[in-house]
Write an enzyme that holds these catalytic residues in place. Structure first.
Site, PDB file in Angstrom:
ATOM      1  N   HIS A 167      -2.421   0.805  -4.665  1.00 14.07           N
ATOM      2  CA  HIS A 167      -1.899   0.203  -4.987  1.00 14.07           C
ATOM      3  C   HIS A 167      -1.908   0.706  -6.601  1.00 14.07           C
ATOM      4  CE1 HIS A 167      -1.268  -3.354  -2.286  1.00 14.07           C
ATOM      5  NE2 HIS A 167      -2.236  -1.904  -1.669  1.00 14.07           N
TER       6      HIS A 167
ATOM      7  N   MET B 201      -1.483  -6.475   6.818  1.00 13.50           N
ATOM      8  CA  MET B 201      -2.879  -7.733   6.890  1.00 13.50           C
ATOM      9  C   MET B 201      -2.640  -8.353   4.910  1.00 13.50           C
ATOM     10  SD  MET B 201      -5.979  -4.309   6.675  1.00 13.50           S
ATOM     11  CE  MET B 201      -5.963  -3.440   8.456  1.00 13.50           C
TER      12      MET B 201
ATOM     13  N   HIS C 263      -6.519   4.047   6.871  1.00 18.77           N
ATOM     14  CA  HIS C 263      -6.201   3.646   5.366  1.00 18.77           C
ATOM     15  C   HIS C 263      -5.332   5.139   5.117  1.00 18.77           C
ATOM     16  CE1 HIS C 263      -4.986   1.480   1.797  1.00 18.77           C
ATOM     17  NE2 HIS C 263      -5.555   1.827   1.038  1.00 18.77           N
TER      18      HIS C 263
ATOM     19  N   TYR D  12      -8.239 -10.077   3.136  1.00 21.34           N
ATOM     20  CA  TYR D  12      -9.826  -9.690   3.024  1.00 21.34           C
ATOM     21  C   TYR D  12     -10.394  -8.452   1.507  1.00 21.34           C
ATOM     22  CZ  TYR D  12      -6.738  -4.792   2.113  1.00 21.34           C
ATOM     23  OH  TYR D  12      -6.574  -4.055   1.688  1.00 21.34           O
ATOM     24  N   GLU D  13     -10.032  -8.928   1.209  1.00 20.51           N
ATOM     25  CA  GLU D  13     -10.608  -8.434  -0.392  1.00 20.51           C
ATOM     26  C   GLU D  13     -11.966  -9.235  -1.023  1.00 20.51           C
ATOM     27  OE1 GLU D  13      -8.434  -6.510  -3.493  1.00 20.51           O
ATOM     28  OE2 GLU D  13      -6.360  -6.566  -2.160  1.00 20.51           O
TER      29      GLU D  13
ATOM     30  N   HIS E 271      -5.331  -8.512  -1.448  1.00 14.73           N
ATOM     31  CA  HIS E 271      -5.122  -8.872   0.235  1.00 14.73           C
ATOM     32  C   HIS E 271      -6.603 -10.081   0.334  1.00 14.73           C
ATOM     33  CE1 HIS E 271      -3.629  -5.105  -0.305  1.00 14.73           C
ATOM     34  NE2 HIS E 271      -3.267  -5.286   0.663  1.00 14.73           N
TER      35      HIS E 271
ATOM     36  N   ALA F  13       3.119  -2.060   3.493  1.00 20.09           N
ATOM     37  CA  ALA F  13       2.383  -1.048   5.022  1.00 20.09           C
ATOM     38  C   ALA F  13       2.406  -1.841   6.511  1.00 20.09           C
ATOM     39  CB  ALA F  13       1.585  -0.240   4.556  1.00 20.09           C
TER      40      ALA F  13
ATOM     41  N   SER G 158       0.907  -0.857   0.075  1.00 22.01           N
ATOM     42  CA  SER G 158       0.575   0.054   0.160  1.00 22.01           C
ATOM     43  C   SER G 158       1.260   0.891   0.441  1.00 22.01           C
ATOM     44  CB  SER G 158      -1.343  -0.135   1.508  1.00 22.01           C
ATOM     45  OG  SER G 158      -1.711  -0.631   0.504  1.00 22.01           O
TER      46      SER G 158
ATOM     47  N   ASN H 111       2.543   3.836  10.851  1.00 22.84           N
ATOM     48  CA  ASN H 111       1.553   3.942  12.118  1.00 22.84           C
ATOM     49  C   ASN H 111       2.334   3.033  13.767  1.00 22.84           C
ATOM     50  OD1 ASN H 111      -0.176   2.546  10.231  1.00 22.84           O
ATOM     51  ND2 ASN H 111      -0.554   1.997  13.028  1.00 22.84           N
TER      52      ASN H 111
HETATM   53  N1  HPA Z   1      -2.341  -2.330  11.546  1.00 24.49           N
HETATM   54  C1  HPA Z   1      -2.409  -3.636   9.813  1.00 24.49           C
HETATM   55  N2  HPA Z   1      -2.461  -3.162   9.208  1.00 24.49           N
HETATM   56  C2  HPA Z   1      -1.562  -1.867   8.641  1.00 24.49           C
HETATM   57  C3  HPA Z   1      -0.931  -1.532   9.955  1.00 24.49           C
HETATM   58  C4  HPA Z   1      -1.874  -1.262  11.074  1.00 24.49           C
HETATM   59  O1  HPA Z   1      -1.634  -0.627  12.354  1.00 24.49           O
HETATM   60  N3  HPA Z   1      -1.023   0.201   9.092  1.00 24.49           N
HETATM   61  C5  HPA Z   1      -0.186   0.023   7.677  1.00 24.49           C
HETATM   62  N4  HPA Z   1      -1.225  -1.414   7.924  1.00 24.49           N
END
Ligand code: HPA
Length: 266
Positions: A58, A205, A241, A82-83, A80, A110, A28, A229
């Site tokens: 993406h 993820m 996101h 989750y998609e 992913h 990420a 991402s 983060n």
């Molecule tokens: N959690 C899960 N996926 C992520 C995060 C997170 O804090 N940051 C970027 N992708």
């Protein structure tokens, strides 16, 4: 001819037959790195079986060409779990890489950090991972090859090469354990505390199903997280996101330097 062989033939037809020395899958907010490659870009839409990569941030195309004088195959985006609920959504992409004769793969993502010394904008090299998503991309695979050993799944030689490239660039590249949560919701603070207790250093993820598939297919792989983060509850900053996409370029610039150096050194 199998569908996969067709796909490899199609790609060779457009991008040439020479096997890529390195495959890259971009996470991402990191998809623009594909633009640094001088070569042929093939949209996933032209490659039957490849995911539509519907997540914003993406860049759904495969770029094959030269980066630092080396032939690379860069997937600008991933699917992913989750998609679609399918953990094996990237299997056709990884099979394509193998069929093109590529033997090494670097995955990027990420991620949220759980470690105070690994801050947003920094990188983390995956030393290992924990699968916390309750599924596996090889469920349903019938052959005995499904019993893939996962010791050293994150290739020690490739990791050493990445660490040496990072050191040469003056980029901090601490190693840590990545914990795969299914998403798409972010983790709760309690889940982050649980992941810390379990020995995780970052959460995300993606990536873990691709590492499993890569090992199944005989590809050597390593993965680097761009930290966007701190994990939920570990900082006052709101997690979203949008924030991931905004923060990813900070780490992506460092990652690009490390990858370019790796290619020059290898
Ligand atoms: N959690 C899960 N996926 C992520 C995060 C997170 O804090 N940051 C970027 N992708």
């Amino acid at each position: 001819m199998s569908r996969n062989a067709d796909l490899a033939a199609l790609v060779r037809d457009r991008a040439g037959a020479e096997p890529p020395e390195l495959g890259l899958i971009l996470g991402s907010g990191l998809g623009h790195l594909a633009g640094a490659v001088e070569g042929v870009a093939i949209p996933y839409a032209d490659l039957p079986g490849l995911p539509h990569a519907g997540v914003s941030g993406h860049n759904p195309q495969l770029v094959i060409g030269q980066l630092e004088g080396r032939r690379v195959a860069v997937f600008g985006g991933r699917a992913h779990y989750y998609e679609s609920g399918r953990a094996d959504a990237m299997r056709p992409a990884l099979e394509l890489l193998r069929d093109l004769g590529c033997e090494r793969l670097i995955l990027t993502n990420a991620a949220g950090s759980l470690r105070p010394d690994i801050r947003p904008g920094g990188l983390m090299l995956l030393s290992d991972h924990i699968s916390f998503a309750g599924t596996n991309p090889l469920i349903g695979e019938a052959s005995d090859a499904r019993f893939v050993p996962m010791t050293d799944a994150h290739d020690p030689d490739l990791r050493t090469a990445l660490k040496s490239a990072a050191a040469a660039e003056g980029v901090a590249l601490p190693e840590g354990v990545y914990c795969w949560f299914s998403g798409p919701s972010f983790e709760t603070p309690a889940e982050i505390r649980a992941a810390c207790i379990l020995g995780a250093d970052a959460v995300g993820m993606s990536t873990v199903p691709e590492v499993i598939l890569a090992r199944f297919l005989g590809l050597r792989c390593a993965a680097v997280s761009v930290i966007t983060n701190m994990g939920a509850g570990l900082s006052a900053e709101a997690i979203s996101h949008e924030h991931t996409k905004a923060m990813a370029p900070l780490g992506a610039a460092k990652l690009e330097r490390v990858l370019r150096r790796l290619l020059r050194q290898s």
